[in-house]
Write a protein that holds these residues in place. Structure first.
Motif, PDB file in Angstrom:
ATOM      1  N   LEU A   1       0.854  -1.191   0.000  1.00 48.83           N
ATOM      2  CA  LEU A   1       0.000   0.000   0.000  1.00 48.83           C
ATOM      3  C   LEU A   1       0.886   1.235   0.000  1.00 48.83           C
ATOM      4  N   LEU A   2       0.694   2.116  -0.967  1.00 49.28           N
ATOM      5  CA  LEU A   2       1.375   3.410  -0.965  1.00 49.28           C
ATOM      6  C   LEU A   2       0.333   4.453  -0.620  1.00 49.28           C
ATOM      7  N   MET A   3       0.619   5.266   0.388  1.00 47.84           N
ATOM      8  CA  MET A   3      -0.359   6.290   0.788  1.00 47.84           C
ATOM      9  C   MET A   3       0.311   7.648   0.705  1.00 47.84           C
ATOM     10  N   GLU A   4      -0.156   8.443  -0.223  1.00 48.55           N
ATOM     11  CA  GLU A   4       0.554   9.674  -0.582  1.00 48.55           C
ATOM     12  C   GLU A   4      -0.407  10.761  -1.048  1.00 48.55           C
ATOM     13  N   ARG A   5       0.057  12.005  -1.031  1.00 51.23           N
ATOM     14  CA  ARG A   5      -0.601  13.058  -1.808  1.00 51.23           C
ATOM     15  C   ARG A   5      -0.404  12.702  -3.276  1.00 51.23           C
ATOM     16  N   LEU A   6      -1.343  13.105  -4.124  1.00 50.88           N
ATOM     17  CA  LEU A   6      -1.178  12.832  -5.560  1.00 50.88           C
ATOM     18  C   LEU A   6      -1.264  14.135  -6.341  1.00 50.88           C
ATOM     19  N   PHE A   7      -0.352  14.309  -7.280  1.00 51.40           N
ATOM     20  CA  PHE A   7      -0.462  15.421  -8.228  1.00 51.40           C
ATOM     21  C   PHE A   7      -1.547  15.087  -9.242  1.00 51.40           C
ATOM     22  N   ASP A   8      -2.368  16.090  -9.591  1.00 54.79           N
ATOM     23  CA  ASP A   8      -3.262  15.931 -10.737  1.00 54.79           C
ATOM     24  C   ASP A   8      -2.408  16.066 -11.992  1.00 54.79           C
ATOM     25  N   GLU A   9      -3.000  15.703 -13.128  1.00 60.80           N
ATOM     26  CA  GLU A   9      -2.242  15.805 -14.391  1.00 60.80           C
ATOM     27  C   GLU A   9      -1.865  17.262 -14.699  1.00 60.80           C
ATOM     28  N   ASP A  10      -2.671  18.232 -14.176  1.00 62.29           N
ATOM     29  CA  ASP A  10      -2.372  19.644 -14.469  1.00 62.29           C
ATOM     30  C   ASP A  10      -1.420  20.275 -13.461  1.00 62.29           C
ATOM     31  N   GLY A  11      -0.818  19.491 -12.559  1.00 61.67           N
ATOM     32  CA  GLY A  11       0.180  20.029 -11.632  1.00 61.67           C
ATOM     33  C   GLY A  11      -0.383  20.531 -10.314  1.00 61.67           C
ATOM     34  N   GLY A  12      -1.678  20.454 -10.080  1.00 60.53           N
ATOM     35  CA  GLY A  12      -2.273  20.833  -8.801  1.00 60.53           C
ATOM     36  C   GLY A  12      -2.502  19.603  -7.959  1.00 60.53           C
ATOM     37  N   PRO A  13      -3.165  19.700  -6.823  1.00 64.21           N
ATOM     38  CA  PRO A  13      -3.651  20.921  -6.196  1.00 64.21           C
ATOM     39  C   PRO A  13      -2.542  21.674  -5.454  1.00 64.21           C
ATOM     40  N   LEU A  14      -2.899  22.871  -4.939  1.00 66.28           N
ATOM     41  CA  LEU A  14      -1.911  23.716  -4.262  1.00 66.28           C
ATOM     42  C   LEU A  14      -1.200  22.974  -3.117  1.00 66.28           C
ATOM     43  N   ALA A  15      -1.981  22.224  -2.311  1.00 65.50           N
ATOM     44  CA  ALA A  15      -1.352  21.556  -1.155  1.00 65.50           C
ATOM     45  C   ALA A  15      -0.245  20.604  -1.616  1.00 65.50           C
ATOM     46  N   THR A  16      -0.474  19.898  -2.740  1.00 64.31           N
ATOM     47  CA  THR A  16       0.542  18.964  -3.233  1.00 64.31           C
ATOM     48  C   THR A  16       1.728  19.745  -3.809  1.00 64.31           C
ATOM     49  N   ALA A  17       1.428  20.826  -4.540  1.00 62.90           N
ATOM     50  CA  ALA A  17       2.516  21.629  -5.114  1.00 62.90           C
ATOM     51  C   ALA A  17       3.359  22.261  -3.998  1.00 62.90           C
ATOM     52  N   ALA A  18       2.692  22.750  -2.942  1.00 58.57           N
ATOM     53  CA  ALA A  18       3.422  23.374  -1.830  1.00 58.57           C
ATOM     54  C   ALA A  18       4.260  22.330  -1.099  1.00 58.57           C
ATOM     55  N   MET A  19       3.661  21.167  -0.811  1.00 63.55           N
ATOM     56  CA  MET A  19       4.404  20.134  -0.083  1.00 63.55           C
ATOM     57  C   MET A  19       5.504  19.519  -0.956  1.00 63.55           C
ATOM     58  N   ASN A  20       5.356  19.650  -2.267  1.00 60.14           N
ATOM     59  CA  ASN A  20       6.406  19.196  -3.177  1.00 60.14           C
ATOM     60  C   ASN A  20       7.660  20.074  -3.019  1.00 60.14           C
ATOM     61  N   LEU A  21       7.436  21.382  -2.773  1.00 51.68           N
ATOM     62  CA  LEU A  21       8.574  22.272  -2.482  1.00 51.68           C
ATOM     63  C   LEU A  21       9.165  21.914  -1.118  1.00 51.68           C
ATOM     64  N   SER A  22       8.272  21.625  -0.173  1.00 57.14           N
ATOM     65  CA  SER A  22       8.726  21.257   1.164  1.00 57.14           C
ATOM     66  C   SER A  22       9.575  19.980   1.111  1.00 57.14           C
ATOM     67  N   MET A  23       9.128  18.983   0.322  1.00 55.44           N
ATOM     68  CA  MET A  23       9.911  17.751   0.162  1.00 55.44           C
ATOM     69  C   MET A  23      11.283  18.065  -0.421  1.00 55.44           C
ATOM     70  N   HIS A  24      11.329  19.057  -1.297  1.00 53.79           N
ATOM     71  CA  HIS A  24      12.586  19.421  -1.961  1.00 53.79           C
ATOM     72  C   HIS A  24      13.623  19.904  -0.942  1.00 53.79           C
ATOM     73  N   VAL A  25      13.172  20.734   0.030  1.00 56.75           N
ATOM     74  CA  VAL A  25      14.150  21.269   0.995  1.00 56.75           C
ATOM     75  C   VAL A  25      14.348  20.359   2.198  1.00 56.75           C
ATOM     76  N   GLU A  26      13.327  19.566   2.553  1.00 62.20           N
ATOM     77  CA  GLU A  26      13.448  18.787   3.792  1.00 62.20           C
ATOM     78  C   GLU A  26      13.900  17.354   3.546  1.00 62.20           C
ATOM     79  N   THR A  27      13.744  16.871   2.310  1.00 59.61           N
ATOM     80  CA  THR A  27      14.049  15.463   2.032  1.00 59.61           C
ATOM     81  C   THR A  27      14.749  15.371   0.672  1.00 59.61           C
TER      82      THR A  27
END
Ligand SMILES: C[S@@+](CC[C@H](N)C(=O)[O-])C[C@H]1O[C@@H](n2cnc3c(N)ncnc32)[C@H](O)[C@@H]1O
Length: 323
Positions: free
Chosen positions: A258-284
């Motif tokens: 089982l993989l449990m994750e935020r998912l990006f939509d095909e259009d690059g949203g939603p904001l929460a995923t895009a924001a946490m994607n930046l957070s993953m970039h700096v924290e992990t």
């Protein structure tokens, strides 16, 4: 432009018990809340005006404030949906690291990170930081886990290993729903005492085990099902496939992952995923992905029969089977 102010206002109002006070007491003036909480009324009024402008609180014609009813569960420390600890993590930890983005733009992530400690060395730098991080993870994961365990349909599963399961948010939700199930959390040794607390608080006894280990060094414990909640989003694709291959070896024929994750939509949203994607970039070392990208990782590790199940929250389930 003004997101900076709303996030800080949100954190400070939570930290000083303003939301808890408003939720309990109903519409109240900033002055009365400030007197009750022993904080400066003018500063509080200014914070509340920002929070009213972004609809976190509502302000009536007499200047009385109340928490927006739809948000009350997320701002009430006694509610399972409470996210104050996660907001604190954003303000105290994530903010401290955001300047790295500027360095990344200039020199690239690899060059900058080579001079920094590994992600979990920073996150678990001392006991207080470890506790704060695990509290934030619990708040992000416990509420939605009730829905994820249902979507996973674990009626035929007797043993589950939650890889990087932290203090046990998903494990607890699974144990509560499936009486036949035993869960082992596999995580770094620092996490053990916090999982012990969860076991004692929920009186799970030997249905909730802990195996200390490092998923890069050690094999994963065998189980009918292995779960990864917010784990693959910490790591690059090649590392994810290595971890999934270990899960493939551990779950045996007919087993599941089982993989449990935020998912990006095909259009690059939603904001929460895009924001946490930046957070993953700096924290992990990871990033967020689309459902199709997770499915491709599962297939590369040997899993088949992959399915995607969306929850009503922002953490979803991608499942694979070992045929
Ligand atoms: C982002 S948290 C996710 C926590 C939880 N699964 C959830 O969904 O909320 C990542 C977890 O991976 C664990 N972890 C990180 N590196 C690890 C390693 N090398 N071996 C085992 N666990 C690790 C951390 O201790 C932490 O509990």
């Amino acid at each position: 432009m003004f997101g900076l102010f709303s996030t800080h206002a949100l954190h400070l109002a939570d930290k000083h018990g303003v939301f808890a006070h408003l939720i309990e007491g109903g519409p109240t003036s900033a002055e009365r809340v400030a007197a009750a909480r022993g904080i400066d009324p003018e500063t509080l009024e200014r914070l509340l005006l920002v929070l009213a402008a972004v609809s976190v609180v509502e302000r009536d014609a007499e200047g009385l404030y109340r928490v927006a009813p739809a948000l009350a569960p997320s701002l009430d420390p006694g509610n399972p949906r409470y996210i104050g600890g996660f907001v604190r993590h954003l303000v105290t930890n994530t903010t401290r690291q955001l300047h790295q983005l500027d360095d990344y733009l200039a020199r690239g992530k690899a060059a900058v990170d080579a001079e920094l400690p590994a992600p979990f060395e920073t996150i678990y730098r001392d006991e207080a930081a470890t506790e704060a991080f695990l509290e934030a993870m619990w708040q992000l994961s416990f509420g939605v886990s009730g829905e994820l365990v249902q979507l996973a349909e674990l009626d035929d599963v007797r043993t589950l290993v939650d890889v990087g399961g932290a203090s046990g948010a998903f494990a607890v939700a699974a144990l509560k729903r499936y009486p036949q199930l035993s869960v082992t959390v596999f995580d770094l040794p620092q996490v053990g005492p916090f999982l012990d607390r969860t076991r004692e608080a929920g009186r799970f006894g030997d249905r909730l085990g802990f195996t200390p280990g490092d998923f890069f060094e050690d094999a994963l414990p065998p189980a009918d099902c292995l779960s990864f909640g917010y784990i693959l989003s910490d790591w690059e694709d090649t590392t994810c496939v290595e971890l999934l291959r270990k899960a493939y070896d551990a779950c045996g024929s007919g087993g599941r992952v089982l993989l449990m994750e935020r998912l990006f939509d095909e259009d690059g949203g939603p904001l929460a995923t895009a924001a946490m994607n930046l957070s993953m970039h700096v924290e992990t070392q990871g990033r967020h992905r689309t459902a199709a990208e997770y499915t491709a990782l599962l297939k590369e590790a040997g899993f088949g029969d992959c399915t995607v199940h969306r929850s009503t929250w922002d953490k979803h389930l991608v499942m694979g089977r070992r045929s």
